[in-house]
Design a protein around this motif. Sequence first.
Motif, PDB file in Angstrom:
ATOM      1  N   GLN A  25      -0.401  -4.030  -0.314  1.00  0.00           N
ATOM      2  CA  GLN A  25      -0.482  -5.400  -0.824  1.00  0.00           C
ATOM      3  C   GLN A  25       0.122  -5.426  -2.234  1.00  0.00           C
ATOM      4  O   GLN A  25      -0.587  -5.424  -3.232  1.00  0.00           O
ATOM      5  CB  GLN A  25      -1.937  -5.876  -0.847  1.00  0.00           C
ATOM      6  N   PRO A  26       1.437  -5.414  -2.348  1.00  0.00           N
ATOM      7  CA  PRO A  26       2.065  -5.332  -3.678  1.00  0.00           C
ATOM      8  C   PRO A  26       1.831  -6.595  -4.485  1.00  0.00           C
ATOM      9  O   PRO A  26       1.699  -7.696  -3.951  1.00  0.00           O
ATOM     10  CB  PRO A  26       3.549  -5.159  -3.348  1.00  0.00           C
ATOM     11  N   LEU A 340      10.801   0.613   3.110  1.00  0.00           N
ATOM     12  CA  LEU A 340      11.489   0.535   4.392  1.00  0.00           C
ATOM     13  C   LEU A 340      11.064   1.705   5.260  1.00  0.00           C
ATOM     14  O   LEU A 340      10.676   2.762   4.747  1.00  0.00           O
ATOM     15  CB  LEU A 340      13.011   0.578   4.224  1.00  0.00           C
ATOM     16  N   ALA A 341      11.139   1.527   6.570  1.00  0.00           N
ATOM     17  CA  ALA A 341      10.936   2.645   7.476  1.00  0.00           C
ATOM     18  C   ALA A 341      12.110   3.613   7.355  1.00  0.00           C
ATOM     19  O   ALA A 341      13.206   3.236   6.927  1.00  0.00           O
ATOM     20  CB  ALA A 341      10.804   2.141   8.910  1.00  0.00           C
ATOM     21  N   HIS A 409      10.901 -11.194  -0.408  1.00  0.00           N
ATOM     22  CA  HIS A 409      11.481 -11.767   0.813  1.00  0.00           C
ATOM     23  C   HIS A 409      11.379 -10.769   1.969  1.00  0.00           C
ATOM     24  O   HIS A 409      11.006 -11.136   3.102  1.00  0.00           O
ATOM     25  CB  HIS A 409      12.943 -12.124   0.588  1.00  0.00           C
ATOM     26  N   MET A 410      11.720  -9.518   1.714  1.00  0.00           N
ATOM     27  CA  MET A 410      11.694  -8.508   2.764  1.00  0.00           C
ATOM     28  C   MET A 410      10.267  -8.198   3.216  1.00  0.00           C
ATOM     29  O   MET A 410      10.011  -8.031   4.411  1.00  0.00           O
ATOM     30  CB  MET A 410      12.390  -7.239   2.266  1.00  0.00           C
ATOM     31  N   TRP A 411       9.351  -8.120   2.269  1.00  0.00           N
ATOM     32  CA  TRP A 411       7.957  -7.784   2.586  1.00  0.00           C
ATOM     33  C   TRP A 411       7.344  -8.821   3.525  1.00  0.00           C
ATOM     34  O   TRP A 411       6.594  -8.478   4.438  1.00  0.00           O
ATOM     35  CB  TRP A 411       7.168  -7.671   1.290  1.00  0.00           C
ATOM     36  N   ARG A 412       7.699 -10.077   3.324  1.00  0.00           N
ATOM     37  CA  ARG A 412       7.144 -11.138   4.161  1.00  0.00           C
ATOM     38  C   ARG A 412       7.725 -11.118   5.580  1.00  0.00           C
ATOM     39  O   ARG A 412       7.173 -11.732   6.489  1.00  0.00           O
ATOM     40  CB  ARG A 412       7.386 -12.500   3.513  1.00  0.00           C
ATOM     41  N   ALA A 417      10.879  -7.434  11.252  1.00  0.00           N
ATOM     42  CA  ALA A 417      12.189  -6.814  11.135  1.00  0.00           C
ATOM     43  C   ALA A 417      12.151  -5.298  11.247  1.00  0.00           C
ATOM     44  O   ALA A 417      13.057  -4.693  11.835  1.00  0.00           O
ATOM     45  CB  ALA A 417      12.834  -7.218   9.809  1.00  0.00           C
ATOM     46  N   SER A 418      11.138  -4.671  10.692  1.00  0.00           N
ATOM     47  CA  SER A 418      11.112  -3.207  10.668  1.00  0.00           C
ATOM     48  C   SER A 418      11.084  -2.599  12.068  1.00  0.00           C
ATOM     49  O   SER A 418      11.869  -1.682  12.366  1.00  0.00           O
ATOM     50  CB  SER A 418       9.922  -2.717   9.840  1.00  0.00           C
ATOM     51  N   PRO A 419      10.223  -3.058  12.978  1.00  0.00           N
ATOM     52  CA  PRO A 419      10.273  -2.483  14.339  1.00  0.00           C
ATOM     53  C   PRO A 419      11.605  -2.734  15.036  1.00  0.00           C
ATOM     54  O   PRO A 419      12.090  -1.866  15.781  1.00  0.00           O
ATOM     55  CB  PRO A 419       9.119  -3.202  15.055  1.00  0.00           C
TER      56      PRO A 419
END
Length: 448
Positions: A25-26, A340-341, A409-412, A417-419
């Motif tokens: 939770q950044p 990121l993964a 933006h990416m965290w939300r 997106a990551s999977p």
Amino acid sequence: MSEPSSPPRSAPVEAQPPLPAYAPQPVFDALPERSRWRYAPRRASRLWRSRALRVGGLITLLALCGLVILALVREQTGTRGFLVGLGLATLPVPLLLAAFRWLDRVEPGPWRHLAFAFAWGAFAAALVALTANTFAARWIATATADPSSADTLGATVVAPVVEESAKAAAVFLLFFFRRRDFTGLVDGVVVAGFTATGFAFTENILYLGRAFDDDQSTGSAGFESMTAATFFVRIVMSPFAHPLFTVLTGIGFGLAALAARRRRFRRTALPLLGLVLAMGMHALWNGSTSMLGPFGFYAVYALIMVPVFALLTWLTIWSRQRELRTVSTALPAYAAAGWLASAEPTALASMRARTAARDFARRTQGAAAAHAVSEYQRFATSLAFLRHRAQRGTVDPDFVAREQELLHHMWRRKDVASPALTYAARATGAVRVPPPYRDYEGYNPYRA
């Protein structure tokens, strides 16, 4: 005995910004207020009304220019000539726009910027060029008392300067006011290409409409008609002529965007050099027949235009591949920090894997998920370029705020997106073992 000489001092190296550590939770404490507002329901405010007023004013200005230039073109071609010219001039536009958009797939610019560039070229730049060229031709004809030489001089000297300056204005406006989205050579090429395609579209309506009107007056038809000859020269042989000229200006602005902020001379000289080269190439093209004889057009086309077009095409594609390499070298540090993964940097550096990730998200979760993956890819690419500029010693003044904005933006979008990117990396065979990374001493600007 003399004392040993001290080693020469090296030039001070600008320290790279530390890499932020990841937390489940950044806390984005440096996030700009405007970015926080993007995630909240929009409310009427002075800022919003002011922005809407500016956008509305710009749209109104371009619409008025469009109405005026189209009315002037119809006046010179007649209604039937205008409609025929409009239909024929539209044919190469989708192909050219699609080609330039394809070049911009790594970090696609906002469509509103490209729409502005096309509209500026088609309406504002075309109106300025038509007005200035007509005035200059009449002035030269009056001063020299030789209308034939006035047309040649106007096309060879005046038109290249006026038209390339008018088109370059769109590139300059986006470079100056939308600097965040104008990051390199490819951006300059794409913006210039859209602007020049719009300009050529309006100009082709004029020339094709005039040719059709002449054919109607003389009764010419078939392959002997002026319409067929004009279509062959302007649409079949040289649809890339105007984009080729203006792309030289775009390359100048793109190289200026890559230069460090302290390199003020370079950031000023490169766009001007590109503009001068565009004017020179345009003047050579326009004057090829009058200066070099009846075969001058074909000589310039075969010996200069085609090789330059091929060279610029290679340069742009090479620049796009270089952007992908930048992604593959800058993003693994964020993967090592947990943002990121492990497979994501490799997937983001492959256009095939990017497409596979969007397709996977669309199949499994729908169109909204595919759109989220596309946005995630765009933000990750911008983050890679931001970190790459810092690694080169060109740290943006708002680096921390911009970095947090992109990470936010990416965290939300990370859960969607990551999977998809991880699946795409494995499905396309793009996964590889990441190299080791430096320790950033646990620095975490996001820790509460």
